[in-house]
Design a protein around this motif. Structure first.
Motif, PDB file in Angstrom:
ATOM      1  N   LEU A  31       0.815  -1.213   0.000  1.00 51.85           N
ATOM      2  CA  LEU A  31       0.000   0.000   0.000  1.00 51.85           C
ATOM      3  C   LEU A  31       0.854   1.270   0.000  1.00 51.85           C
ATOM      4  CD1 LEU A  31      -2.942  -0.921   2.413  1.00 51.85           C
ATOM      5  CD2 LEU A  31      -2.917  -0.891  -0.081  1.00 51.85           C
ATOM      6  N   ALA A  32       2.096   1.146   0.431  1.00 51.90           N
ATOM      7  CA  ALA A  32       3.019   2.281   0.378  1.00 51.90           C
ATOM      8  C   ALA A  32       4.008   2.111  -0.776  1.00 51.90           C
ATOM      9  CB  ALA A  32       3.781   2.405   1.702  1.00 51.90           C
ATOM     10  N   VAL A  33       3.577   1.382  -1.805  1.00 46.78           N
ATOM     11  CA  VAL A  33       4.470   1.083  -2.924  1.00 46.78           C
ATOM     12  C   VAL A  33       4.804   2.328  -3.733  1.00 46.78           C
ATOM     13  CG1 VAL A  33       2.663   0.588  -4.624  1.00 46.78           C
ATOM     14  CG2 VAL A  33       4.848  -0.638  -4.754  1.00 46.78           C
ATOM     15  N   GLY A  34       4.062   3.421  -3.492  1.00 43.28           N
ATOM     16  CA  GLY A  34       4.366   4.653  -4.206  1.00 43.28           C
ATOM     17  C   GLY A  34       5.789   5.136  -3.969  1.00 43.28           C
ATOM     18  N   VAL A  35       6.321   4.875  -2.768  1.00 42.27           N
ATOM     19  CA  VAL A  35       7.711   5.244  -2.468  1.00 42.27           C
ATOM     20  C   VAL A  35       8.664   4.406  -3.312  1.00 42.27           C
ATOM     21  CG1 VAL A  35       9.460   5.339  -0.656  1.00 42.27           C
ATOM     22  CG2 VAL A  35       7.084   5.941  -0.129  1.00 42.27           C
ATOM     23  N   LEU A  36       8.382   3.108  -3.443  1.00 42.79           N
ATOM     24  CA  LEU A  36       9.211   2.226  -4.255  1.00 42.79           C
ATOM     25  C   LEU A  36       9.035   2.525  -5.739  1.00 42.79           C
ATOM     26  CD1 LEU A  36       8.505  -1.152  -2.393  1.00 42.79           C
ATOM     27  CD2 LEU A  36      10.424   0.414  -2.033  1.00 42.79           C
ATOM     28  N   TYR A  37       7.815   2.924  -6.121  1.00 44.77           N
ATOM     29  CA  TYR A  37       7.500   3.198  -7.525  1.00 44.77           C
ATOM     30  C   TYR A  37       8.411   4.276  -8.106  1.00 44.77           C
ATOM     31  CZ  TYR A  37       4.757   5.170 -11.411  1.00 44.77           C
ATOM     32  OH  TYR A  37       4.353   5.669 -12.614  1.00 44.77           O
ATOM     33  N   GLY A  47       8.612   3.230 -18.690  1.00 40.84           N
ATOM     34  CA  GLY A  47       7.478   4.141 -18.693  1.00 40.84           C
ATOM     35  C   GLY A  47       6.667   4.040 -17.408  1.00 40.84           C
ATOM     36  N   LYS A  48       5.872   5.082 -17.129  1.00 39.49           N
ATOM     37  CA  LYS A  48       5.083   5.084 -15.905  1.00 39.49           C
ATOM     38  C   LYS A  48       4.017   3.992 -15.919  1.00 39.49           C
ATOM     39  CE  LYS A  48       5.724  10.051 -15.214  1.00 39.49           C
ATOM     40  NZ  LYS A  48       6.619   9.964 -14.058  1.00 39.49           N
ATOM     41  N   GLY A  49       3.380   3.787 -17.057  1.00 41.28           N
ATOM     42  CA  GLY A  49       2.370   2.752 -17.150  1.00 41.28           C
ATOM     43  C   GLY A  49       2.936   1.365 -16.945  1.00 41.28           C
ATOM     44  N   LYS A  50       4.088   1.116 -17.537  1.00 44.95           N
ATOM     45  CA  LYS A  50       4.729  -0.199 -17.422  1.00 44.95           C
ATOM     46  C   LYS A  50       5.196  -0.460 -15.992  1.00 44.95           C
ATOM     47  CE  LYS A  50       8.030  -2.963 -20.088  1.00 44.95           C
ATOM     48  NZ  LYS A  50       9.051  -2.913 -21.157  1.00 44.95           N
ATOM     49  N   THR A  51       5.774   0.535 -15.352  1.00 42.38           N
ATOM     50  CA  THR A  51       6.260   0.376 -13.982  1.00 42.38           C
ATOM     51  C   THR A  51       5.111   0.285 -12.986  1.00 42.38           C
ATOM     52  OG1 THR A  51       8.188   1.711 -14.610  1.00 42.38           O
ATOM     53  CG2 THR A  51       7.850   1.324 -12.266  1.00 42.38           C
ATOM     54  N   ALA A  52       4.005   0.956 -13.287  1.00 40.18           N
ATOM     55  CA  ALA A  52       2.858   0.942 -12.373  1.00 40.18           C
ATOM     56  C   ALA A  52       2.245  -0.450 -12.252  1.00 40.18           C
ATOM     57  CB  ALA A  52       1.799   1.928 -12.844  1.00 40.18           C
ATOM     58  N   TRP A  53       2.526  -1.336 -13.219  1.00 42.83           N
ATOM     59  CA  TRP A  53       2.001  -2.700 -13.153  1.00 42.83           C
ATOM     60  C   TRP A  53       2.496  -3.427 -11.906  1.00 42.83           C
ATOM     61  CZ3 TRP A  53      -1.819  -5.250 -15.194  1.00 42.83           C
ATOM     62  CH2 TRP A  53      -2.320  -4.910 -16.441  1.00 42.83           C
ATOM     63  N   ILE A  54       3.675  -3.079 -11.417  1.00 39.61           N
ATOM     64  CA  ILE A  54       4.226  -3.779 -10.243  1.00 39.61           C
ATOM     65  C   ILE A  54       3.308  -3.598  -9.042  1.00 39.61           C
ATOM     66  CG2 ILE A  54       6.217  -4.020  -8.712  1.00 39.61           C
ATOM     67  CD1 ILE A  54       7.909  -2.723 -10.959  1.00 39.61           C
ATOM     68  N   SER A  96      12.527  -9.880  -4.575  1.00 39.12           N
ATOM     69  CA  SER A  96      12.434  -8.596  -5.275  1.00 39.12           C
ATOM     70  C   SER A  96      13.704  -7.771  -5.133  1.00 39.12           C
ATOM     71  CB  SER A  96      11.239  -7.797  -4.748  1.00 39.12           C
ATOM     72  OG  SER A  96      10.023  -8.477  -4.990  1.00 39.12           O
ATOM     73  N   SER A  97      14.460  -8.017  -4.069  1.00 37.54           N
ATOM     74  CA  SER A  97      15.706  -7.259  -3.878  1.00 37.54           C
ATOM     75  C   SER A  97      16.750  -7.632  -4.918  1.00 37.54           C
ATOM     76  CB  SER A  97      16.257  -7.503  -2.472  1.00 37.54           C
ATOM     77  OG  SER A  97      16.649  -8.859  -2.315  1.00 37.54           O
ATOM     78  N   PHE A  98      16.578  -8.778  -5.579  1.00 42.73           N
ATOM     79  CA  PHE A  98      17.541  -9.220  -6.600  1.00 42.73           C
ATOM     80  C   PHE A  98      17.000  -9.012  -8.016  1.00 42.73           C
ATOM     81  CE2 PHE A  98      18.111 -11.906  -2.821  1.00 42.73           C
ATOM     82  CZ  PHE A  98      19.442 -11.644  -2.529  1.00 42.73           C
ATOM     83  N   ALA A  99      15.902  -8.259  -8.154  1.00 43.58           N
ATOM     84  CA  ALA A  99      15.250  -8.099  -9.458  1.00 43.58           C
ATOM     85  C   ALA A  99      16.145  -7.382 -10.460  1.00 43.58           C
ATOM     86  CB  ALA A  99      13.940  -7.337  -9.287  1.00 43.58           C
ATOM     87  N   PRO A 100      16.369  -7.997 -11.652  1.00 41.27           N
ATOM     88  CA  PRO A 100      17.174  -7.333 -12.682  1.00 41.27           C
ATOM     89  C   PRO A 100      16.357  -6.406 -13.569  1.00 41.27           C
ATOM     90  CG  PRO A 100      16.672  -9.566 -13.365  1.00 41.27           C
ATOM     91  CD  PRO A 100      16.050  -9.385 -12.003  1.00 41.27           C
ATOM     92  N   ASN A 101      15.028  -6.562 -13.576  1.00 44.30           N
ATOM     93  CA  ASN A 101      14.165  -5.738 -14.422  1.00 44.30           C
ATOM     94  C   ASN A 101      12.748  -5.743 -13.855  1.00 44.30           C
ATOM     95  OD1 ASN A 101      12.921  -8.243 -15.423  1.00 44.30           O
ATOM     96  ND2 ASN A 101      14.829  -8.466 -16.594  1.00 44.30           N
ATOM     97  N   VAL A 102      11.857  -4.978 -14.492  1.00 39.84           N
ATOM     98  CA  VAL A 102      10.489  -4.873 -13.996  1.00 39.84           C
ATOM     99  C   VAL A 102       9.709  -6.171 -14.189  1.00 39.84           C
ATOM    100  CG1 VAL A 102      10.358  -2.377 -14.289  1.00 39.84           C
ATOM    101  CG2 VAL A 102       9.740  -3.874 -16.195  1.00 39.84           C
ATOM    102  N   TYR A 103      10.098  -6.956 -15.198  1.00 36.27           N
ATOM    103  CA  TYR A 103       9.375  -8.209 -15.449  1.00 36.27           C
ATOM    104  C   TYR A 103       9.575  -9.197 -14.301  1.00 36.27           C
ATOM    105  CZ  TYR A 103       9.270  -6.205 -20.125  1.00 36.27           C
ATOM    106  OH  TYR A 103       9.081  -5.366 -21.183  1.00 36.27           O
ATOM    107  N   PHE A 104      10.756  -9.200 -13.733  1.00 40.24           N
ATOM    108  CA  PHE A 104      11.008 -10.052 -12.564  1.00 40.24           C
ATOM    109  C   PHE A 104      10.164  -9.580 -11.388  1.00 40.24           C
ATOM    110  CE2 PHE A 104      13.207 -11.549  -8.813  1.00 40.24           C
ATOM    111  CZ  PHE A 104      13.649 -12.817  -9.170  1.00 40.24           C
TER     112      PHE A 104
END
Length: 502
Positions: A31-37, A47-54, A96-104
């Motif tokens: 719920l506080a993912v906006g900080v991570l976003y 892009g913002k739309g692509k990253t917002a999927w997380i 998630s701390s080891f994520a290489p990209n948004v798809y991970f």
């Protein structure tokens, strides 16, 4: 299986306290993912739309899987589901701390953490509703406040951890904190059964389809299961005799007979066919009950409303931090993150609205509609806010009225009844998940297209108000004068089961 009357206290308050911390620990980061976003935008340069999927997946997947979550809690009980989910949420954050990209991150943060949160939410709400009846609004308000308290604490905590350990170190620490859900889960003791339940046949507890939400009381099934258990016992005894070559010849002859019967598989095939047939009937009956639910106008309007509300009401919790950044507001003017303000006011709103729902003179459905309209108007005001103070005020207003999540289970229960709560709530949460998954990406894509959040927030406000007005029209007393078919239970006999196994 029958359970005792909700005690409205006693161990129920331990359940409320444990559920509060469970929602605090699991929903704090999503719920506080906006900080991570904002950090992910800089790290992965997408892009913002692509990253917002997380963030939208983290909030939506658990709701999309609500029917599965409800079935899991009904079958295994709140305690085992909570314990399992603690490892799921913690593992997702650590990965998630080891994520290489948004798809991970779509998988580790979006799906793993999101599904774990969905399981935990269903478990905490179900356990609380079982233990409380007269004080259910207060109990649900306290429990749901845990997520809001987690939101504003995690908003500041994540920001501080990122400044010290970067985003990967922040997620590792959050994963370690999530393991505390395991300790809370141990306290989720199931509601004791009535004395009459102990006199039931033991074979009823061993029916293979115990994972289903509704169980048809079928005498043939009980007999079949009893036959299956007897055949399995006989086979086990024979296998035990095979290990003792000095057994009597009479026993060996009996084993040979059983072996022949087992090889022919005649009885077993008949039993399996009857069990499969019974399961198919149970699934068909489940969907029949679903159709009956949708014949109720208020429930149908409630389902449309929750879809539109989540499409329009969820994006602000993720994107308000980027709204401040896009408005070119000086960092010195930003006293605290807007997500912090939104979270703390959401906690106040959940508790306040939960208490109001317990007053007999208040119609909870109308109260819920009022909170929707107020939320929609606040979202409409976002494009007109050009200062941090204005955005902070709007964030607080949105947070307070989106605290209506504490009374939504109350509204659902009053609409369909307690016996159908798990069934109906699972369906509604599925469509809420669809809204959560679609809302933030749509807003992000609208920004990528127009390079402004104005049209995006107008769209969000319109969705919320349309859903609220539709629900209000359907719920007006004038419809009671019309001749409509009331929601009737199926002709078949059902029993609602929430497993007490640990």
């Amino acid at each position: 299986m029958k359970y005792q009357k909700p005690p409205d206290g006693g161990w129920g308050w331990v359940i409320v306290l444990a559920s509060f911390f469970i929602q605090f620990l699991c929903y704090g980061s999503p719920l506080a993912v906006g900080v991570l976003y904002v950090e992910w935008l800089d790290v992965f340069d997408e892009g913002k739309g692509k990253t917002a999927w997380i963030g939208s997946l983290a909030a939506g997947v658990g709701l999309l899987a609500s029917p599965l979550c409800s079935a899991s809690v009904s079958s295994f009980g709140a305690r085992p589901v909570t314990i399992f989910s603690s490892f799921l949420v913690a593992g997702g954050l650590i990965l998630s701390s080891f994520a290489p990209n948004v798809y991970f991150l779509y998988f580790s943060y979006g799906i793993m953490v999101g599904f774990g949160c969905g399981l935990l939410y269903t478990a905490t709400v179900t356990a609380t509703c079982q233990y409380f009846e007269k004080k259910r609004g207060l109990a649900l308000g306290i429990v749901s406040t845990g997520a809001s308290v987690g939101t504003f604490i995690y908003a500041s905590l994540q920001k501080e951890l990122i400044s010290i350990f970067r985003i990967d170190g922040c997620l590792l620490i959050l994963g370690a904190l999530a393991l505390n859900i395991l300790a809370c889960g141990i306290l989720m003791r199931p509601l004791p059964q009535l004395p009459e339940a102990a006199e039931e046949k033991p074979c009823l507890e061993k029916v293979p389809d115990a994972y289903l939400i509704y169980h048809e009381k079928d005498q043939t099934k009980e007999e079949n299961v009893g036959m299956l258990e007897k055949s399995q016992t006989a086979s086990g005894d024979c296998c035990a005799q095979e290990n003792h070559p000095q057994s009597e010849s009479g026993l060996m002859t009996q084993c040979d007979i059983v072996k022949d019967n087992r090889n022919n598989n005649v009885k077993e095939k008949q039993i399996c066919k009857q069990l499969v047939k019974s399961k198919c009937h149970t699934y068909l009956d489940y969907w029949e009950d679903t159709i009956i639910l949708f014949k109720d106008k208020v429930f149908a309007a409630l389902f449309i409303n929750i879809l539109l509300f989540d499409i329009g009401g969820f994006p602000p919790s993720i994107l308000m931090e980027d709204v401040v950044k896009s408005a070119n507001i000086d960092k010195e003017d930003v006293v605290v993150p807007l997500v912090f303000i939104l979270g703390i006011m959401m906690a106040v709103g959940k508790l306040s609205l939960g208490i109001l729902a317990d007053f007999k003179w208040i119609n909870t459905l109308y109260l819920y509609v009022f909170t929707l309209i107020a939320t929609g108007l606040a979202v409409f005001a976002v494009p007109f806010a050009k200062t941090y103070a204005a955005l902070a005020t709007i964030s607080g207003t949105i947070g307070f009225f989106t605290g209506n999540w504490s009374i939504f289970p109350y509204v659902t229960t009053n609409t369909v009844g307690l016996d159908k709560l798990t069934h109906a709530y699972g369906i509604l949460m599925f469509f809420a998940g669809v809204g959560n998954c679609l809302g933030p990406p749509i807003v992000g894509w609208l920004f990528d297209w127009t390079q402004s959040y104005d049209i995006a927030f107008y769209f969000c406000g319109t969705c919320i108000i349309m859903g609220a007005l539709g629900l209000l029209v359907v719920a007006l007393p004038v419809w009671k004068n019309c001749k409509t078919k009331k929601l009737e239970p199926s002709q078949k006999s059902y029993s609602y089961k929430v497993s007490s196994t640990v």
